[in-house]
Design an enzyme around this catalytic site. Structure first.
Site, mmCIF file in Angstrom:
data_model
loop_
_atom_site.group_PDB
_atom_site.id
_atom_site.type_symbol
_atom_site.label_atom_id
_atom_site.label_comp_id
_atom_site.label_asym_id
_atom_site.label_seq_id
_atom_site.Cartn_x
_atom_site.Cartn_y
_atom_site.Cartn_z
ATOM 1 N N GLY A 69 9.865 -28.470 18.376
ATOM 2 C CA GLY A 69 10.547 -27.970 19.570
ATOM 3 C C GLY A 69 11.963 -27.546 19.247
ATOM 4 O O GLY A 69 12.197 -26.443 18.753
ATOM 5 N N GLY A 70 12.909 -28.439 19.497
ATOM 6 C CA GLY A 70 14.336 -28.122 19.359
ATOM 7 C C GLY A 70 14.709 -27.410 18.062
ATOM 8 O O GLY A 70 15.418 -26.397 18.077
ATOM 9 N N SER A 106 10.529 -34.529 17.649
ATOM 10 C CA SER A 106 11.830 -34.613 16.967
ATOM 11 C C SER A 106 11.718 -34.435 15.463
ATOM 12 O O SER A 106 12.503 -35.021 14.711
ATOM 13 C CB SER A 106 12.542 -35.929 17.320
ATOM 14 N N HIS A 161 0.281 -29.344 26.145
ATOM 15 C CA HIS A 161 1.551 -29.984 25.771
ATOM 16 C C HIS A 161 1.883 -31.048 26.810
ATOM 17 O O HIS A 161 1.595 -30.885 27.998
ATOM 18 C CB HIS A 161 2.661 -28.925 25.693
ATOM 19 N N GLY A 195 11.656 -34.371 22.071
ATOM 20 C CA GLY A 195 12.957 -33.999 22.630
ATOM 21 C C GLY A 195 13.919 -35.162 22.779
ATOM 22 O O GLY A 195 14.952 -35.036 23.424
ATOM 23 N N GLU A 247 4.486 -31.755 28.282
ATOM 24 C CA GLU A 247 5.290 -31.268 29.415
ATOM 25 C C GLU A 247 4.396 -30.593 30.454
ATOM 26 O O GLU A 247 4.656 -30.674 31.653
ATOM 27 C CB GLU A 247 6.392 -30.320 28.898
ATOM 28 N N ASN A 256 7.706 -24.442 18.917
ATOM 29 C CA ASN A 256 7.458 -24.370 20.366
ATOM 30 C C ASN A 256 8.808 -24.125 21.017
ATOM 31 O O ASN A 256 9.617 -25.042 21.146
ATOM 32 C CB ASN A 256 6.845 -25.688 20.856
ATOM 33 N N TRP A 257 9.014 -22.880 21.397
ATOM 34 C CA TRP A 257 10.327 -22.526 21.956
ATOM 35 C C TRP A 257 10.503 -23.042 23.380
ATOM 36 O O TRP A 257 11.603 -22.988 23.928
ATOM 37 C CB TRP A 257 10.491 -21.004 21.963
ATOM 38 N N LYS A 258 9.416 -23.490 23.989
ATOM 39 C CA LYS A 258 9.446 -23.940 25.394
ATOM 40 C C LYS A 258 10.043 -22.830 26.268
ATOM 41 O O LYS A 258 9.834 -21.660 25.978
ATOM 42 C CB LYS A 258 10.225 -25.251 25.531
ATOM 43 N N GLU A 293 1.494 -35.646 19.266
ATOM 44 C CA GLU A 293 2.880 -35.665 19.737
ATOM 45 C C GLU A 293 3.111 -36.867 20.647
ATOM 46 O O GLU A 293 2.843 -36.791 21.857
ATOM 47 C CB GLU A 293 3.174 -34.390 20.530
HETATM 48 C C1 PEP Z 1 7.520 -30.128 21.228
HETATM 49 O O1 PEP Z 1 8.013 -29.506 22.142
HETATM 50 O O2 PEP Z 1 6.315 -30.036 21.014
HETATM 51 C C2 PEP Z 1 8.383 -30.986 20.410
HETATM 52 C C3 PEP Z 1 7.851 -31.702 19.460
HETATM 53 O O3 PEP Z 1 9.719 -30.976 20.718
HETATM 54 P P1 PEP Z 1 10.912 -31.611 19.821
HETATM 55 O O4 PEP Z 1 10.671 -31.162 18.400
HETATM 56 O O5 PEP Z 1 12.153 -31.031 20.406
HETATM 57 O O6 PEP Z 1 10.813 -33.084 19.953
#
Ligand code: PEP
Length: 255
Positions: free
Chosen positions: A237-238, A216, A98, A176, A100, A13-15, A170
């Protein structure tokens, strides 16, 4: 994960990261690193990167996801993107609900369900995100809350629909933050989600459902999390913005 029953899915997930030219660079680095993956590999890119992502991944094992979709086919919905716009652009998956989007953009369980059903009707595969906040976990209502999110998200979906649905667990407190759920915490809720699906559909439907963990997940902890029976992949994500790290996670899911 249970390899006899399910295929692992690692989805990035590049956001709101990467312009189209930056996306090109990232995808070109990623393609050779994941070409022998033994799992499904997805990149969830911003709308403006879809064209370049679909073009560059043609003929590779990387699938493209969008990060949201509207539930109407067309009309006066300024700023929105319809399911058909995505399928015509070559998108196969779409991340829906998501945390967010729920937190910053007023996404609700009802709109998650509408978007997921519209996606399915258009031939897209929704990756539906659920997960509790830290306050909810500390108050001991994680299962109650996640159960409601799952049941509401899947409302009016058939068993056949479920074959094209992915659920991503999640926990909000892990997204994040660098604070990953332990493999036991993640497994407990993923197994619980599978039980909810079994109760609402059947054991066969629940056994076949891919349930990812997200929060994470990184190159260092992926193998541990993915060793659990009910964790069938990750929403990343990251670490999905770093080709080498993402490839390590894909490798961990391929074993
Ligand atoms: C996400 O954006 O769905 C996510 C899990 O982010 P991260 O891996 O950065 O926690």
């Amino acid at each position: 994960m249970n390899k006899e029953k399910r295929t692992a899915i690692i989805a990035g997930n590049w956001k709101m990261n990467k312009t189209a030219s930056e996306a090109k660079e990232l995808i070109e680095s990623l393609i050779p690193l994941v070409k022998d993956a033994g799992c499904t590999v997805i990149i969830g890119v911003p709308f403006t990167d879809i064209a370049v992502a679909v073009d560059l991944t043609k003929g590779t094992n990387i699938h493209v996801a969008a990060q949201n979709v509207h539930f109407k086919d067309s009309g006066a919905y300024t700023g929105e993107i319809s399911p058909r716009m995505l399928t015509e652009a070559g998108v196969e998956y779409v991340i829906i609900g998501h945390s967010e989007r729920r937190q910053y953009f007023g996404e609700t369980d009802e709109t998650v369900n509408l978007r997921a059903r519209a996606a399915l009707a258009a031939g897209l595969k929704p990756i539906i995100c659920v997960g509790e906040s830290l306050e909810q976990r500390e108050a001991g209502v994680t299962e109650e809350f996640v159960c409601r999110q799952v049941v509401m998200a899947l409302l009016n979906m058939t068993a056949e629909d479920l074959a094209n649905v992915v659920i991503a667990y999640e926990p909000i407190w892990a997204i994040g933050t660098g604070k990953t759920a332990t493999k036991e915490q993640a497994e407990e809720v993923c197994a619980f989600i599978r039980k909810v699906v079994e109760e609402n559909y059947s054991k066969a439907v629940a056994d076949a459902l891919t349930i990812q963990y997200g929060g994470s997940m990184n190159a260092g902890n992926a193998a541990d999390l993915l060793s659990m029976e009910d964790i069938d992949g990750g929403l990343i994500g990251g670490a999905s913005l770093k080709p080498n790290d993402f490839a390590v996670i894909v490798g961990a899911a391929s074993k």
